[in-house]
Design an enzyme around this catalytic site. Structure first.
Site, mmCIF file in Angstrom:
data_model
loop_
_atom_site.group_PDB
_atom_site.id
_atom_site.type_symbol
_atom_site.label_atom_id
_atom_site.label_comp_id
_atom_site.label_asym_id
_atom_site.label_seq_id
_atom_site.Cartn_x
_atom_site.Cartn_y
_atom_site.Cartn_z
ATOM 1 N N LYS A 116 40.674 48.604 29.130
ATOM 2 C CA LYS A 116 40.710 48.271 27.669
ATOM 3 C C LYS A 116 40.354 47.624 27.297
ATOM 4 O O LYS A 116 39.189 47.931 25.854
ATOM 5 C CB LYS A 116 42.102 48.749 27.980
ATOM 6 C CG LYS A 116 42.804 49.977 28.755
ATOM 7 C CD LYS A 116 43.965 49.936 27.522
ATOM 8 C CE LYS A 116 44.788 50.896 29.026
ATOM 9 N NZ LYS A 116 44.659 52.663 29.354
ATOM 10 N N LYS A 158 49.880 46.054 26.387
ATOM 11 C CA LYS A 158 49.267 47.365 27.050
ATOM 12 C C LYS A 158 48.340 46.330 28.104
ATOM 13 O O LYS A 158 47.553 45.807 28.409
ATOM 14 C CB LYS A 158 48.326 48.276 26.308
ATOM 15 C CG LYS A 158 48.212 49.811 25.401
ATOM 16 C CD LYS A 158 47.145 50.306 25.165
ATOM 17 C CE LYS A 158 47.339 51.481 24.524
ATOM 18 N NZ LYS A 158 46.664 51.858 23.864
ATOM 19 N N GLY A 164 48.354 55.957 33.176
ATOM 20 C CA GLY A 164 48.865 56.328 33.374
ATOM 21 C C GLY A 164 50.444 56.026 32.857
ATOM 22 O O GLY A 164 51.521 55.949 33.011
ATOM 23 N N GLY A 165 50.038 55.146 32.101
ATOM 24 C CA GLY A 165 51.325 54.526 30.369
ATOM 25 C C GLY A 165 51.393 53.700 31.018
ATOM 26 O O GLY A 165 52.627 53.169 30.850
ATOM 27 N N HIS A 208 47.248 61.744 19.797
ATOM 28 C CA HIS A 208 46.402 61.564 20.633
ATOM 29 C C HIS A 208 44.651 63.322 20.986
ATOM 30 O O HIS A 208 45.258 63.956 20.793
ATOM 31 C CB HIS A 208 46.838 61.667 21.849
ATOM 32 C CG HIS A 208 45.617 61.512 23.287
ATOM 33 N ND1 HIS A 208 45.566 60.697 23.889
ATOM 34 C CD2 HIS A 208 44.933 62.128 23.039
ATOM 35 C CE1 HIS A 208 44.813 60.611 24.895
ATOM 36 N NE2 HIS A 208 44.346 61.478 24.507
ATOM 37 N N HIS A 235 54.528 59.853 28.036
ATOM 38 C CA HIS A 235 52.922 59.243 28.008
ATOM 39 C C HIS A 235 51.760 59.242 28.750
ATOM 40 O O HIS A 235 50.648 59.876 28.581
ATOM 41 C CB HIS A 235 52.460 57.429 27.674
ATOM 42 C CG HIS A 235 53.004 56.850 27.444
ATOM 43 N ND1 HIS A 235 53.379 56.406 25.789
ATOM 44 C CD2 HIS A 235 54.246 55.244 27.403
ATOM 45 C CE1 HIS A 235 53.917 55.856 25.164
ATOM 46 N NE2 HIS A 235 54.437 55.467 26.899
ATOM 47 N N GLU A 275 38.712 59.001 24.310
ATOM 48 C CA GLU A 275 40.024 59.493 23.625
ATOM 49 C C GLU A 275 40.584 58.245 22.487
ATOM 50 O O GLU A 275 40.353 57.153 22.520
ATOM 51 C CB GLU A 275 41.602 58.536 24.571
ATOM 52 C CG GLU A 275 41.185 59.492 25.754
ATOM 53 C CD GLU A 275 42.437 59.208 26.785
ATOM 54 O OE1 GLU A 275 42.783 60.033 27.545
ATOM 55 O OE2 GLU A 275 43.124 58.245 27.149
ATOM 56 N N ARG A 297 35.292 60.791 33.854
ATOM 57 C CA ARG A 297 34.876 61.495 34.342
ATOM 58 C C ARG A 297 36.081 63.367 33.811
ATOM 59 O O ARG A 297 36.075 63.274 32.814
ATOM 60 C CB ARG A 297 36.580 61.521 35.564
ATOM 61 C CG ARG A 297 37.702 61.157 34.937
ATOM 62 C CD ARG A 297 39.074 60.579 35.998
ATOM 63 N NE ARG A 297 39.918 60.203 34.928
ATOM 64 C CZ ARG A 297 41.089 60.895 34.004
ATOM 65 N NH1 ARG A 297 40.735 62.227 34.112
ATOM 66 N NH2 ARG A 297 41.702 60.866 33.767
HETATM 67 P P1 ADP Z 1 47.105 55.093 29.845
HETATM 68 O O1 ADP Z 1 45.597 55.087 30.066
HETATM 69 O O2 ADP Z 1 48.591 54.342 30.446
HETATM 70 O O3 ADP Z 1 47.171 56.600 29.604
HETATM 71 P P2 ADP Z 1 46.711 55.015 27.112
HETATM 72 O O4 ADP Z 1 45.809 54.301 26.403
HETATM 73 O O5 ADP Z 1 45.893 56.813 26.877
HETATM 74 O O6 ADP Z 1 47.059 54.477 28.306
HETATM 75 O O7 ADP Z 1 47.929 55.537 25.841
HETATM 76 C C1 ADP Z 1 48.463 56.339 26.213
HETATM 77 C C2 ADP Z 1 48.892 57.119 25.187
HETATM 78 O O8 ADP Z 1 50.444 56.223 24.650
HETATM 79 C C3 ADP Z 1 48.454 57.160 24.269
HETATM 80 O O9 ADP Z 1 48.055 59.543 24.601
HETATM 81 C C4 ADP Z 1 49.527 57.847 23.042
HETATM 82 O O10 ADP Z 1 50.712 58.182 22.491
HETATM 83 C C5 ADP Z 1 50.408 56.250 22.859
HETATM 84 N N1 ADP Z 1 49.513 55.004 22.363
HETATM 85 C C6 ADP Z 1 48.423 54.284 22.869
HETATM 86 N N2 ADP Z 1 48.026 53.326 22.141
HETATM 87 C C7 ADP Z 1 49.074 53.460 20.894
HETATM 88 C C8 ADP Z 1 49.143 52.847 19.900
HETATM 89 N N3 ADP Z 1 48.393 51.972 19.274
HETATM 90 N N4 ADP Z 1 50.046 53.203 19.142
HETATM 91 C C9 ADP Z 1 50.666 54.736 19.476
HETATM 92 N N5 ADP Z 1 51.047 55.310 20.382
HETATM 93 C C10 ADP Z 1 50.147 55.019 21.273
#
Ligand code: ADP
Length: 660
Positions: A116, A158, A164-165, A208, A235, A275, A297
Site C-alpha cells: 500500500k 494500516k 481483508g481489513g 468505498h 471491513h 479502489e 485481479r
Molecule cells: P484492506 O486491503 O485491508 O481491505 P483497504 O485499504 O482496502 O484495506 O480498506 C478497507 C476498508 O477500510 C475500506 O473499504 C474503507 O471502508 C475503510 N477505510 C480504508 N481507508 C480509510 C480511511 N482513510 N478512512 C476511512 N475509512 C477507510
C-alpha cells in the site's frame, strides 16, 4: 484463442470462469483439494487434477503443483480467479518460466501495487489523488505519532502489506496511538509477516467507490464505470452496486480519469480495480476522493459491472491474455440501468458475523425474478455440499439488474425472501434487512452504515406460534417416515392413517417445546402447544409452509428468515447429557492448533486452554471457570461443532466455548 486453460481456484469463481470458457469453445482443467473432490467446479470442468490436502497451503496455494497440473494436461494458460495466487507476483514469474500464460497482469504490475505504501507513492507521482497521510519508509514510533498529529485525528493505521481489513486500526486520540500501533503491528506481523504500517487521515462519512479498469498488451486502457461497495461488515463487502448512488457527472469523470491514469502508470493488462475512498460528508464532490489501493485481479463483485455495461469480463480476460486487443474502445462502453450483488455467507450475523460451517442439506434459490429485472446466481455449491472450515464461507452471490436502482433493489429483496438454505447459519435475513434499511434504500450509504444499524439489522423476531406449529406438524410426520425433502407429502400420507393426536417434542435454541398434533377429518392440522405463543396455544391450518427437514432438524422459512428447530432423538439424549456435564464444546468445526493445558492441570477462569483454528482465523478457547482438567483435545485434532474440547473434573457446568 487458447484451446485449453487451467483454473487455479475453486467455488463460484471457478464455475463462473468455466462457463465463459465453454461459451468461447475453450476447454477447462479444474484443480481440487481433498475436501473438494466432489465439488461443483470439478464436475463442471472438462478435466480435473487433484493437487493435495484440504488446507490451502497444501493445495490451492501450491503454485508448483498447479503449474505441474497445467503442463500435464496441456493447458496453455492459467486463470487465477480471485484470492489464493491471484496477486502473487512470484507465482506469475513461475507460470511464465514454465512457458505458460498467466491470465492477468504482469508480475511487475502486481509488484508495483502490492504494498500500500509504495503504491501510494507511485500514484502520487502519476497525479492520482491519495489519502492524506504518511506512507514513508521510516517506522519509528515517535515519527509515526508526530505524523499522526500533523495529519490530524482521527487517523487510520494500516498495514502496508494489508488485506481483508487486517492490521488496520482507527485511532481517535493521541493517547491511544501507541497502543493501537502495537496491536496493528502484531496483527500485521502474524497475517503478512510484515509489520510496517502507514498512517492516513480517517475520512469522514467514507464511501468505498471503486472503478473497474481493463488494459491490454498494446498500451490501451479503459474503465467500465464505478461500483459502490460501502456496505461492509468487518471491513468486508456484503452488498455491492453499480453505478454508485448519487454519483455526479463531475465526480465520475474525475474518478474514472484517475483510474485509467493509474492503470496506464503501471502498463496494466487485464482486469483490475482501483479502489477509492470518498468523503461523502458534504455530498459527492469531485475533489473529495482518494486512491486507496489497486486490486490486480478480477473482483468478487465484477458481475454488477457486467450487468450495467453488457460485457463479459472473463471473456475480455481470455481475449486480452491470448494477445487480442481490448474488445471495446472507451466510447463504445455505455452504462445502462442499475445492478446489485448480495453475498450469501455461512455466518452468524448476530454473533458479530462469525463465520459458520455446515452441510447445506437444503438449498433453494428463486427461479424467477420480477418482470423487468434480470437475475444471475453465482454459486459453487449444490444441495448436500458442505461449507468446510478450510475456505471462504461464501455460498452464493445473487445479482440483479433492472432499469433503475429501486427496481433492482426490489428484485433483490424479493429474491432473498424466497431463498431457502438449511444446514448452516446463513446471512440471508441480515441481507434482506440491509436491503430494506431506509438509509440503504435511499442510497445514503457509507462504510459504517452496517455497524451503526447493527442491532436492528441482525435482530430476528422469535418464531410465531404458527411457525412453531408448522415445525411440530413436520416433526410428528418425520417420526413416521424418514426425513425427506418434501415432508408435507409424507405428512399427507400420515394424515390418512393417524386420526389420533401425536405428541411431539422440539427445541428452539434453549427452549423446549411440546406439542400435540392431530389431523381433523377435513384434512386440516390441529396443533396444541404446551404454552401459548401469540396469545393462543392452539393452531389450526392447512397450507403447507416452506420448510426443510434435515437430520435431527426442521427449518421453517418465513421470508428471508430460516427458523431451525432441533428434533431431539430420544436415544441420543442420555449420552448428550453425560458429555455436557462440566465440558467445553467446540463452537464450530476446526483444527486444534495448540493445547496450552494438560490433564490434571488446575486452571483459572479466563486462562487460555486451546487455540482452535477455524474459518482461517484463530480462536482462543479460555476456561469459563476455575477447575481441574479431566480431558483435553489433542493438538492437530480435527473437530466438528459440538465436539467436547475440554472436560473438567467434578463440575456441573456445561457450555459451548466462547471464542475470542
Ligand atoms: P484492506 O486491503 O485491508 O481491505 P483497504 O485499504 O482496502 O484495506 O480498506 C478497507 C476498508 O477500510 C475500506 O473499504 C474503507 O471502508 C475503510 N477505510 C480504508 N481507508 C480509510 C480511511 N482513510 N478512512 C476511512 N475509512 C477507510
Amino acid at each position: 484463442m487458447f484451446a485449453k486453460i487451467l483454473i487455479a481456484n475453486r467455488g463460484e469463481i471457478a464455475c463462473r470462469v468455466i462457463r465463459t470458457a465453454r461459451k468461447m469453445g475453450v476447454r477447462t482443467v479444474a484443480v481440487y483439494s481433498d475436501a473438494d473432490a466432489k465439488s461443483l467446479h470439478v464436475e463442471m470442468a472438462d478435466e480435473a487434477v487433484h493437487i493435495g490436502a484440504s488446507p490451502v497451503g497444501e493445495s490451492y496455494l501450491r503454485g508448483d503443483k498447479i503449474i505441474a497440473a497445467a503442463l500435464a494436461t496441456g493447458a496453455q494458460a492459467i486463470h487465477p480467479g480471485y484470492g489464493f495466487l491471484s496477486e502473487n507476483p512470484d507465482f506469475v514469474d513461475q507460470v511464465v518460466a514454465a512457458g505458460l500464460i498467466f491470465i492477468g497482469p504482469s508480475a511487475a504490475s502486481i509488484r508495483a501495487m502490492g504494498l500500500k505504501d509504495a503504491a501510494k507513492r507511485l500514484m502520487e507521482k502519476a497525479g492520482v489523488p491519495v489519502v492524506p497521510g504518511y506512507h514513508g519508509e521510516a517506522q519509528e514510533i515517535v515519527l509515526l505519532a508526530s505524523k499522526a498529529r500533523e495529519i490530524g485525528y482521527p487517523v487510520l493505521i494500516k498495514a502496508r502489506a494489508g488485506g481483508g481489513g487486517k492490521g488496520m486500526r482507527r485511532v481517535e486520540h493521541p493517547d491511544e496511538f501507541s497502543e493501537a500501533l502495537s496491536s496493528a503491528r502484531r496483527e500485521a506481523k502474524a497475517a503478512f509477516g510484515d509489520d510496517r504500517v502507514l498512517v492516513e487521515k480517517y475520512v469522514d462519512k467514507p464511501r468505498h467507490i471503486e472503478v473497474q479498469v481493463f488494459g491490454d498488451n498494446f498500451g490501451n486502457a479503459v474503465h467500465l464505470y464505478e461500483r459502490d461497495c460501502s456496505a461492509q461488515r468487518r471491513h468486508q463487502k456484503v452488498i455491492e452496486e453499480a453505478p454508485a448512488p448519487g454519483m455526479t457527472e463531475a465526480l465520475r469523470k474525475a474518478m474514472t480519469e484517475a483510474a485509467v491514469k493509474a492503470a496506464k502508470a503501471i502498463n496494466y493488462s487485464g482486469a483490475g480495480t482501483i479502489e477509492f475512498i470518498v468523503d461523502a460528508s458534504q455530498g459527492l464532490k469531485a475533489d473529495r476522493f482518494w486512491f486507496m489501493e489497486m486490486n490486480t485481479r478480477l473482483q468478487v463483485e465484477h458481475p454488477v459491472t457486467e450487468m450495467v455495461t453488457g460485457t463479459d469480463l472473463v471473456e475480455w480476460q481470455l481475449r486480452v491474455a491470448s494477445g487480442e486487443k481490448l474488445p471495446k474502445m472507451q466510447s463504445e462502453i455505455a452504462l445502462a440501468g442499475h445492478a446489485f450483488e448480495a453475498r450469501i455467507y455461512a455466518e452468524d450475523a448476530a454473533k458479530g458475523f462469525l463465520p459458520a460451517t455446515g452441510t447445506l442439506h437444503h438449498l433453494k434459490f428463486p427461479d424467477a425474478t420480477p418482470e423487468g429485472a434480470t437475475m444471475r446466481i453465482e454459486t459453487g455449491v449444490r444441495a448436500g455440499d458442505a461449507i468446510s472450515p478450510y475456505y471462504d464461507p461464501m455460498i452464493a452471490k445473487l445479482v440483479f439488474h433492472a432499469k433503475d436502482r429501486q427496481a433492482a433493489l426490489d428484485a433483490l429483496g424479493s429474491a432473498l425472501s424466497r431463498t431457502e438454505i438449511a444446514g448452516s447459519t446463513v446471512n440471508t435475513a441480515f441481507l434482506a434487512a440491509l436491503a430494506a434499511d431506509p438509509d440503504f434504500a435511499a442510497g445514503d450509504v457509507d462504510t459504517s452504515l452496517i455497524a451503526r444499524h447493527q442491532t436492528a439489522l441482525t435482530e430476528i423476531a422469535p418464531p410465531t406460534g404458527e411457525t412453531i406449529a408448522a415445525a411440530a406438524v413436520a416433526a410428528s410426520g418425520a417420526g413416521a417416515a424418514p426425513p425427506s425433502n418434501d415432508p408435507w407429502s409424507s405428512i399427507a400420507g400420515y394424515a390418512h392413517f393417524h386420526s389420533v393426536a401425536r405428541r411431539t417434542r422440539l427445541k428452539f435454541g434453549e427452549d423446549d417445546i411440546a406439542a400435540k398434533v392431530s389431523v381433523r377429518p377435513d384434512g386440516r392440522f390441529q396443533v396444541a402447544l404446551d404454552k401459548p405463543y401469540d396469545d393462543t396455544n392452539s393452531h389450526d391450518f392447512r397450507a403447507a409452509p416452506r420448510l426443510a427437514c434435515w437430520p435431527g432438524h426442521i427449518t421453517v422459512f418465513e421470508g428471508a428468515v430460516g427458523y431451525t428447530f432441533a428434533v431431539p432423538d430420544p436415544l441420543a439424549r442420555a449420552d448428550d447429557a453425560a458429555a455436557g456435564a462440566g465440558s467445553l464444546r467446540a463452537p464450530m468445526p476446526g483444527l486444534v492448533k495448540l493445547a496450552r493445558a494438560a490433564i490434571g492441570d488446575a486452571v483459572i477462569k479466563g486462562q487460555p486452554l486451546l487455540i482452535l483454528e477455524a474459518m482461517k482465523m484463530e480462536h482462543t478457547i479460555a476456561a469459563p471457570h476455575d477447575g481441574v482438567i479431566a480431558e483435553i483435545a489433542t493438538e492437530g485434532a480435527q473437530v466438528t461443532d459440538g465436539t467436547v474440547l475440554v472436560r473438567f473434573v467434578e463440575d456441573q457446568n456445561a457450555s459451548t466455548a466462547a471464542v475470542s
